[in-house]
Design an enzyme around this catalytic site. Structure first.
Site, PDB file in Angstrom:
ATOM      1  N   CYS A  71     -21.694 -33.015   0.394  1.00 33.95           N
ATOM      2  CA  CYS A  71     -20.954 -31.731   0.341  1.00 33.95           C
ATOM      3  C   CYS A  71     -19.447 -31.925   0.185  1.00 33.95           C
ATOM      4  O   CYS A  71     -18.732 -30.989  -0.162  1.00 33.95           O
ATOM      5  CB  CYS A  71     -21.232 -30.909   1.582  1.00 33.95           C
ATOM      6  N   HIS A 100     -15.295 -25.883   2.992  1.00 32.99           N
ATOM      7  CA  HIS A 100     -16.705 -25.983   2.609  1.00 32.99           C
ATOM      8  C   HIS A 100     -17.472 -24.863   3.314  1.00 32.99           C
ATOM      9  O   HIS A 100     -17.306 -24.640   4.512  1.00 32.99           O
ATOM     10  CB  HIS A 100     -17.232 -27.359   3.036  1.00 32.99           C
ATOM     11  N   ASN A 129     -24.977 -22.570   1.669  1.00 37.84           N
ATOM     12  CA  ASN A 129     -24.323 -23.866   1.503  1.00 37.84           C
ATOM     13  C   ASN A 129     -24.769 -24.483   0.173  1.00 37.84           C
ATOM     14  O   ASN A 129     -25.929 -24.855   0.023  1.00 37.84           O
ATOM     15  CB  ASN A 129     -24.709 -24.771   2.683  1.00 37.84           C
TER      16      ASN A 129
HETATM   17  N1  COA Z   1     -34.900 -18.574  12.146  1.00 36.25           N
HETATM   18  C1  COA Z   1     -35.208 -18.332  13.428  1.00 36.25           C
HETATM   19  N2  COA Z   1     -35.096 -19.260  14.388  1.00 36.25           N
HETATM   20  C2  COA Z   1     -34.681 -20.481  14.035  1.00 36.25           C
HETATM   21  C3  COA Z   1     -34.358 -20.811  12.700  1.00 36.25           C
HETATM   22  C4  COA Z   1     -34.505 -19.802  11.747  1.00 36.25           C
HETATM   23  N3  COA Z   1     -34.220 -20.000  10.451  1.00 36.25           N
HETATM   24  N4  COA Z   1     -33.984 -22.098  12.649  1.00 36.25           N
HETATM   25  C5  COA Z   1     -34.047 -22.581  13.890  1.00 36.25           C
HETATM   26  N5  COA Z   1     -34.471 -21.610  14.745  1.00 36.25           N
HETATM   27  C6  COA Z   1     -34.676 -21.700  16.177  1.00 36.25           C
HETATM   28  C7  COA Z   1     -34.888 -23.115  16.627  1.00 36.25           C
HETATM   29  O1  COA Z   1     -36.245 -23.484  16.447  1.00 36.25           O
HETATM   30  C8  COA Z   1     -34.524 -23.028  18.081  1.00 36.25           C
HETATM   31  O2  COA Z   1     -35.593 -22.431  18.778  1.00 36.25           O
HETATM   32  P1  COA Z   1     -36.078 -23.008  20.217  1.00 36.25           P
HETATM   33  O3  COA Z   1     -34.868 -22.891  21.107  1.00 36.25           O
HETATM   34  O4  COA Z   1     -37.201 -22.133  20.572  1.00 36.25           O
HETATM   35  O5  COA Z   1     -36.430 -24.431  19.929  1.00 36.25           O
HETATM   36  C9  COA Z   1     -33.399 -22.012  18.101  1.00 36.25           C
HETATM   37  O6  COA Z   1     -33.501 -21.292  16.853  1.00 36.25           O
HETATM   38  C10 COA Z   1     -32.011 -22.610  18.265  1.00 36.25           C
HETATM   39  O7  COA Z   1     -31.848 -23.678  17.389  1.00 36.25           O
HETATM   40  P2  COA Z   1     -30.528 -24.517  17.427  1.00 36.25           P
HETATM   41  O8  COA Z   1     -30.781 -25.673  16.564  1.00 36.25           O
HETATM   42  O9  COA Z   1     -30.068 -24.755  18.830  1.00 36.25           O
HETATM   43  O10 COA Z   1     -29.484 -23.523  16.749  1.00 36.25           O
HETATM   44  P3  COA Z   1     -27.988 -23.805  16.430  1.00 36.25           P
HETATM   45  O11 COA Z   1     -27.168 -22.838  17.167  1.00 36.25           O
HETATM   46  O12 COA Z   1     -27.612 -25.244  16.512  1.00 36.25           O
HETATM   47  O13 COA Z   1     -27.944 -23.410  14.876  1.00 36.25           O
HETATM   48  C11 COA Z   1     -27.866 -24.449  12.721  1.00 36.25           C
HETATM   49  C12 COA Z   1     -28.717 -24.137  13.955  1.00 36.25           C
HETATM   50  C13 COA Z   1     -28.680 -25.294  11.764  1.00 36.25           C
HETATM   51  C14 COA Z   1     -27.491 -23.132  12.053  1.00 36.25           C
HETATM   52  C15 COA Z   1     -26.598 -25.183  13.173  1.00 36.25           C
HETATM   53  O14 COA Z   1     -26.940 -26.276  13.974  1.00 36.25           O
HETATM   54  C16 COA Z   1     -25.774 -25.678  12.010  1.00 36.25           C
HETATM   55  O15 COA Z   1     -25.220 -24.899  11.276  1.00 36.25           O
HETATM   56  N6  COA Z   1     -25.615 -27.000  11.869  1.00 36.25           N
HETATM   57  C17 COA Z   1     -24.819 -27.559  10.795  1.00 36.25           C
HETATM   58  C18 COA Z   1     -25.505 -27.328   9.501  1.00 36.25           C
HETATM   59  C19 COA Z   1     -24.658 -27.717   8.336  1.00 36.25           C
HETATM   60  O16 COA Z   1     -23.560 -27.255   8.215  1.00 36.25           O
HETATM   61  N7  COA Z   1     -25.199 -28.564   7.492  1.00 36.25           N
HETATM   62  C20 COA Z   1     -24.608 -28.978   6.290  1.00 36.25           C
HETATM   63  C21 COA Z   1     -23.499 -29.892   6.490  1.00 36.25           C
HETATM   64  S1  COA Z   1     -22.791 -30.278   4.967  1.00 36.25           S
END
Ligand code: COA
Length: 370
Positions: A118, A297, A327
């Site tokens: 990215c 980004h 993204n």
């Molecule tokens: N819809 C509904 N629920 C979802 C879901 C979706 N699409 N994706 C995950 N969940 C659930 C998970 O299973 C988890 O449930 P549980 O507590 O019962 O296990 C819950 O939501 C929380 O998940 P968590 O991983 O703690 O959420 P988060 O606050 O960390 O957000 C992301 C998840 C992926 C949005 C976040 O971690 C993120 O943005 N990370 C960076 C991603 C990124 O920028 N990547 C590219 C880099 S270049």
């Protein structure tokens, strides 16, 4: 004097998929996706190739077609260098940049790709700026290099082809598109003031994608063996182990898809973005007070919010384009940059920061004067 951005463009595929539509694929909903990421919809390239998207973005940046921002029309023969930042080229050879060179008739240009996930556009911009500066300088050897006065830097992605559409943790995040910028050496304008790029080992393999090259190979250790072709690649399990895809493979998933540990990547991204901005600003010899806006980004609005807080800046200091793109990896920054120009956020003389982070891990920022 310096390398100045004189054009910028973007291109999105036709299909737009809203959050709630993804309920047909995974257990998710608009409320979760919106509050966790700021994404409302994403574009998905069904018919469009990486080269289609890149070509349209480049045409805008070159001033050949409506849209984006172009100080003037640049003729095909004036471009000396094409860099395409991508992790999803249409083919391995020729490069995505090579295809753009052919399609746009940039016959005088050298062309190659950059893979820095990215952050690819930031790396590409830095490589282009460095090559332009080297060819403009009087340092020993400058005359012996390819003379590069103008460069086309493109970020083009079809990330949705690597997405695991049965994994709700990742599939809701990504989208396709392309962005492009034209850089030109200018004796009167400062242009790019600084660049800070850095790699850090993703030791826990928090963001990986094993697009294994596993064409049948009729050899074993002793030479030609037709049986070996049928048996598959004995080295692949080691690669899977090395980049953490073995868990996916063991679960029967295709190894081409993207794997991500969201919370780990979030932590890395938020810190990396803040560090890159601070370092690039310091290298430019200015302070954040001198800067008109930051074009980050577009991975997750919450990552931008975290960085805004750390940097002591309001959210409207940041260009936000994520809501309807998701993204789009290396395409995200140049697309957001084109939006910022189109929305009139960037005026001549403004100091602007572009910043990104990505798999690898890679991260970096560039400060430029518009
Ligand atoms: N819809 C509904 N629920 C979802 C879901 C979706 N699409 N994706 C995950 N969940 C659930 C998970 O299973 C988890 O449930 P549980 O507590 O019962 O296990 C819950 O939501 C929380 O998940 P968590 O991983 O703690 O959420 P988060 O606050 O960390 O957000 C992301 C998840 C992926 C949005 C976040 O971690 C993120 O943005 N990370 C960076 C991603 C990124 O920028 N990547 C590219 C880099 S270049």
């Amino acid at each position: 004097m310096g390398s100045t951005i004189i054009g910028c463009g973007k291109s999105l595929p036709a299909l737009e998929v809203e959050n709630d539509e993804l309920k047909a694929l995974v257990d998710t909903n608009d409320e979760w996706i919106t509050t966790r990421t700021g994404i409302k919809s994403r574009r998905i390239a069904v018919d469009e190739t990486n080269a289609d998207l890149g070509e349209e973005a480049a045409r805008q940046a070159l001033g050949w077609t409506e849209g984006g921002y172009a100080e003037r029309r640049i003729e095909a023969g004036e471009i000396d260098l094409v860099i395409c930042a991508t992790v999803t080229p249409d083919v391995v050879v020729p490069s995505a940049a090579g295809l753009l060179r052919r399609r746009l008739g940039l016959d005088n240009a050298i062309a190659f790709d950059v893979n820095a996930a990215c952050s690819g556009f930031i790396y590409g911009l830095t490589v282009a700026e460095t090559m332009i500066a080297a060819s403009a300088s009087n340092v020993a050897g400058a005359a012996g290099r390819n003379p590069i006065k103008r460069a086309l830097v493109v970020g083009a992605e079809r990330l949705t082809r690597l997405t695991n559409w049965s994994d709700r943790n990742t599939c809701v995040l990504f989208g396709d598109g392309a962005g492009a910028a034209v850089l030109e050496w200018n004796e009167e304008r400062a242009g790019i003031l600084s660049s800070f790029i850095v790699n850090e080992d993703d030791i826990t393999n928090a963001l990986t994608c094993a697009n294994a090259f596993d064409a049948p190979q009729p050899f074993d250790k002793d030479g030609i063996s037709l049986e070996a072709a049928a048996a598959g690649d004995p080295a692949l399990p080691r690669t899977d182990e090395e980049i953490g895809t073995h868990a996916l493979v063991e679960a029967g998933r295709p190894r081409q898809v993207l794997y991500m540990d969201g919370p780990k990547v979030f932590k890395f991204a938020a810190e990396a973005m803040t560090t890159a901005v601070r370092q690039a600003v310091e290298r430019a010899g200015i302070t954040l007070d001198d800067v008109a806006c930051i074009v980050p980004h577009q991975a997750n609005e919450r990552i931008i919010k975290y960085a805004a807080k750390k940097l002591g800046r309001p959210m409207d200091f940041f260009q936000l384009s994520i809501a309807h793109t998701g993204n789009s990896s290396a395409a995200s920054v140049p697309m957001a940059l084109a939006d910022a120009y189109e929305q009139g956020r960037i005026q001549r003389g403004d100091k602007v920061i572009v910043v990104a982070f990505g798999g690898g891990f890679t991260s970096g920022a560039v400060v430029f004067e518009a």
